[in-house]
Design a protein around this motif. Structure first.
Motif, PDB file in Angstrom:
ATOM      1  N   GLN A 181      42.594 151.523  45.016  1.00 41.98           N
ATOM      2  CA  GLN A 181      42.917 150.801  45.602  1.00 41.98           C
ATOM      3  C   GLN A 181      44.858 150.331  45.633  1.00 41.98           C
ATOM      4  N   GLN A 182      45.477 150.864  45.307  1.00 45.32           N
ATOM      5  CA  GLN A 182      47.093 151.075  45.452  1.00 45.32           C
ATOM      6  C   GLN A 182      47.134 152.010  46.739  1.00 45.32           C
ATOM      7  N   GLY A 183      46.441 153.515  47.114  1.00 39.67           N
ATOM      8  CA  GLY A 183      46.552 153.975  48.296  1.00 39.67           C
ATOM      9  C   GLY A 183      46.340 153.596  49.113  1.00 39.67           C
ATOM     10  N   TRP A 184      45.384 152.066  49.322  1.00 42.21           N
ATOM     11  CA  TRP A 184      45.058 152.003  50.726  1.00 42.21           C
ATOM     12  C   TRP A 184      45.944 150.592  50.218  1.00 42.21           C
ATOM     13  N   SER A 237      29.690 155.831  48.877  1.00 38.52           N
ATOM     14  CA  SER A 237      31.041 155.319  49.042  1.00 38.52           C
ATOM     15  C   SER A 237      31.107 154.141  50.276  1.00 38.52           C
ATOM     16  N   LEU A 238      32.052 153.396  49.741  1.00 49.04           N
ATOM     17  CA  LEU A 238      32.144 151.596  50.802  1.00 49.04           C
ATOM     18  C   LEU A 238      33.752 153.004  52.318  1.00 49.04           C
ATOM     19  N   SER A 239      32.953 153.013  53.201  1.00 52.60           N
ATOM     20  CA  SER A 239      33.649 153.773  53.832  1.00 52.60           C
ATOM     21  C   SER A 239      34.520 152.936  55.005  1.00 52.60           C
ATOM     22  N   LEU A 240      35.171 152.680  56.224  1.00 48.87           N
ATOM     23  CA  LEU A 240      35.614 152.148  57.129  1.00 48.87           C
ATOM     24  C   LEU A 240      35.679 152.183  58.566  1.00 48.87           C
ATOM     25  N   PRO A 241      34.395 152.090  58.933  1.00 45.54           N
ATOM     26  CA  PRO A 241      34.483 153.479  60.415  1.00 45.54           C
ATOM     27  C   PRO A 241      35.270 152.543  61.583  1.00 45.54           C
ATOM     28  N   GLU A 269      42.096 143.809  58.779  1.00 41.50           N
ATOM     29  CA  GLU A 269      41.229 144.964  58.626  1.00 41.50           C
ATOM     30  C   GLU A 269      41.217 145.074  57.567  1.00 41.50           C
ATOM     31  N   PRO A 270      39.687 145.612  57.891  1.00 38.13           N
ATOM     32  CA  PRO A 270      39.682 146.318  58.251  1.00 38.13           C
ATOM     33  C   PRO A 270      38.216 145.070  58.479  1.00 38.13           C
ATOM     34  N   ASN A 309      37.949 159.662  59.483  1.00 41.56           N
ATOM     35  CA  ASN A 309      37.211 157.685  58.760  1.00 41.56           C
ATOM     36  C   ASN A 309      37.435 157.833  56.948  1.00 41.56           C
ATOM     37  N   LEU A 310      37.975 156.453  56.722  1.00 44.99           N
ATOM     38  CA  LEU A 310      38.957 156.528  55.729  1.00 44.99           C
ATOM     39  C   LEU A 310      37.932 155.941  54.951  1.00 44.99           C
TER      40      LEU A 310
END
Length: 216
Positions: free
Chosen positions: A147-150, A93-97, A163-164, A106-107
């Protein structure tokens, strides 16, 4: 005599001005190089990677293009198999805290290699399952739909372009395809055959518990 003096002065002028001009040009290039180097250093510091992959796992991980402006499209996670067995499935998982959704969560982006059914250690291999062989590497990217969702999320929430600031790489699962591997963020060893053998050596009650704990 007058022309000779003029020629002499011109020569002296050239011999003085040319080195000075070259020096100014050199200093100008140095200044540009320093500014460029400083800008690149600042860019590299914009986004921090938190590598949470347990050190005992038989893989080497390298993250590339994290400081790209369109990082979700460009980021690559290169995995090298340093074990003596083929790896059929990997999940991270690549998470963005520091980034939260509308639901205050958290995304993060799940990324994986292999057939998703192999998240179950009891799943049998199929003829089209291609492993990462010992010594080989494979590069994983964020799926295009994520990617598109981000990018939609960034526009909708007005997230700043830089960001992030922080990205966390978290381990989830590794499957060797033979009933063994590693699971959970701590990289707990898994061997479904060993679990069944342990259950078979004890009383009926414990035997039942052992079978119930086996994946699948």
């Amino acid at each position: 005599m007058q022309p000779r003096r003029i020629l002499s002065r011109l020569r002296n002028f050239k011999s003085t001005v040319l080195p000075a001009a070259l020096l100014v040009a050199f200093l100008g290039l140095c200044a540009v190089g320093i500014v460029s180097s400083t800008a690149q250093s600042a860019q590299k510091e914009e986004r921090e990677l938190e590598d949470k992959i347990p050190k005992h796992l038989p893989i080497k991980v390298k993250v590339k293009n994290l400081n790209s402006e369109k990082w979700a499209r460009d980021v690559e996670v290169e995995i090298k198999n340093i074990s003596n067995k083929p790896i059929y499935y990997l999940r991270f998982s690549l998470s963005l805290p520091d980034v939260v959704t509308e639901n205050n969560r958290n995304l993060g982006f799940p990324i994986s290699y292999g057939r998703d059914d192999l998240i179950d250690f009891s799943e049998r291999l199929q003829s089209d399952d291609v492993p990462i062989k010992p010594g080989e590497s494979y590069t994983i990217k964020i799926p295009k739909q994520l990617q598109q969702g981000w990018e939609r999320f960034v526009k909708r929430r007005g997230v700043k372009q830089d960001e992030p600031k922080k990205v966390r790489l978290v381990f989830i699962l590794l499957n060797f395809g033979d009933g063994t591997g590693f699971n959970t963020v701590d990289g707990m060893p898994i061997d479904i055959h060993q679990k069944q053998a342990d259950g078979a050596c004890v009383g009926d009650k414990k035997k039942g518990e052992g079978i119930a704990q086996s994946p699948g």
